[in-house]
Design an enzyme around this catalytic site. Structure first.
Site, PDB file in Angstrom:
ATOM      1  N   CYS A  87      94.044  26.727 111.490  1.00  0.00           N
ATOM      2  CA  CYS A  87      94.775  26.747 110.225  1.00  0.00           C
ATOM      3  C   CYS A  87      94.682  28.119 109.555  1.00  0.00           C
ATOM      4  O   CYS A  87      95.285  29.066 110.037  1.00  0.00           O
ATOM      5  CB  CYS A  87      94.335  25.614 109.300  1.00  0.00           C
ATOM      6  N   HIS A 195      95.113  21.088 112.434  1.00  0.00           N
ATOM      7  CA  HIS A 195      93.676  20.813 112.272  1.00  0.00           C
ATOM      8  C   HIS A 195      93.181  19.860 113.357  1.00  0.00           C
ATOM      9  O   HIS A 195      93.008  18.667 113.102  1.00  0.00           O
ATOM     10  CB  HIS A 195      93.414  20.195 110.900  1.00  0.00           C
ATOM     11  N   GLU A 197      90.317  19.405 114.456  1.00  0.00           N
ATOM     12  CA  GLU A 197      89.002  18.803 114.151  1.00  0.00           C
ATOM     13  C   GLU A 197      89.144  17.488 113.390  1.00  0.00           C
ATOM     14  O   GLU A 197      88.201  16.709 113.314  1.00  0.00           O
ATOM     15  CB  GLU A 197      88.120  19.805 113.385  1.00  0.00           C
TER      16      GLU A 197
END
Ligand code: MN
Length: 219
Positions: A87, A195, A197
């Site tokens: 990001c 993102h 994660e």
């Protein structure tokens, strides 16, 4: 906590996450205390780093963090350490290598005719996907992830504008916004605008696994 998701993803990939505070000076090699550099998400980048005045839609900036991340990226590059930018991290990579950013996509970006600008700041929870990303076949990103078309989450109003000379674009959303960048050589250098994660799918975890694996030879 936001950092927790990055730490869990790195740990699950077999790495040990080490969180660094922003220091004024770092006078020793990165490889003396870590094997790779992961740049996390965060606030807006100060446009001074790519020679622009602030746009009215620019959000909060943190000069200290910007300077720190740029210096870390340059050190990691010089030392050949693997880099993964997520990001804000892909934006930091681009700026550190000499590229520019859109300070605010809705105000500054026009997609090709007949293609509406997508909502890149999704209102649904971050563990859900909201737009498609097409990955260039044969790129590092496609070799890591597998499919060349994936669905990602999206939490950004800034994005890469002019890619830095030494970086190539390897993923875009359907409106043409750059969603993936990577280096041109053997050095593991990858940036994604979404993102991973926060997503619990195998594509996302493969990014962390590939990054941690790239860090291993230096251990
Ligand atoms: Mn997006």
């Amino acid at each position: 906590m936001l950092a927790g998701a990055y730490c869990r993803a790195v740990e699950k990939a077999g790495g040990i996450p080490v969180l660094l505070p922003a220091l004024a000076i770092l006078d020793r090699p990165l490889h003396s205390f870590c094997q790779g550099l992961l740049l996390s998400g965060g606030g807006d980048f100060d446009p001074a780093f790519f020679g622009e005045e602030p746009h009215p839609q620019l959000g909060t900036v943190d000069l200290e963090r910007d300077r720190w991340e740029i210096s870390l990226i340059r050190k990691a590059r010089a030392e050949g350490l693997p880099i993964l930018g997520i990001c804000r991290g892909i934006q930091a990579l681009n700026v550190a290598f000499g590229g520019t950013l859109y300070q605010d996509l809705p105000a500054q970006y026009s997609p090709a005719p007949n293609r509406p600008l997508l909502e890149h700041n999704q209102q649904i929870p971050g563990d859900q996907v909201s737009h498609r990303v097409t990955i260039v076949a044969g790129s590092l990103l496609s070799r890591v992830i597998g499919p060349t078309e994936i669905w990602t989450n999206s939490h950004h109003h800034q994005a890469v504008k002019d890619p830095a000379p030494d970086l190539k674009v390897t993923a875009r959303s359907d409106d043409g916004v750059i969603e993936g960048l990577e280096g041109t050589g053997d050095h593991f250098l990858l940036g994604v605008q979404w993102h991973p994660e926060r997503l619990a799918n195998p594509d996302s975890q493969r990014l962390f696994t590939a990054f941690v694996r790239a860090c291993q030879p230096l251990m």
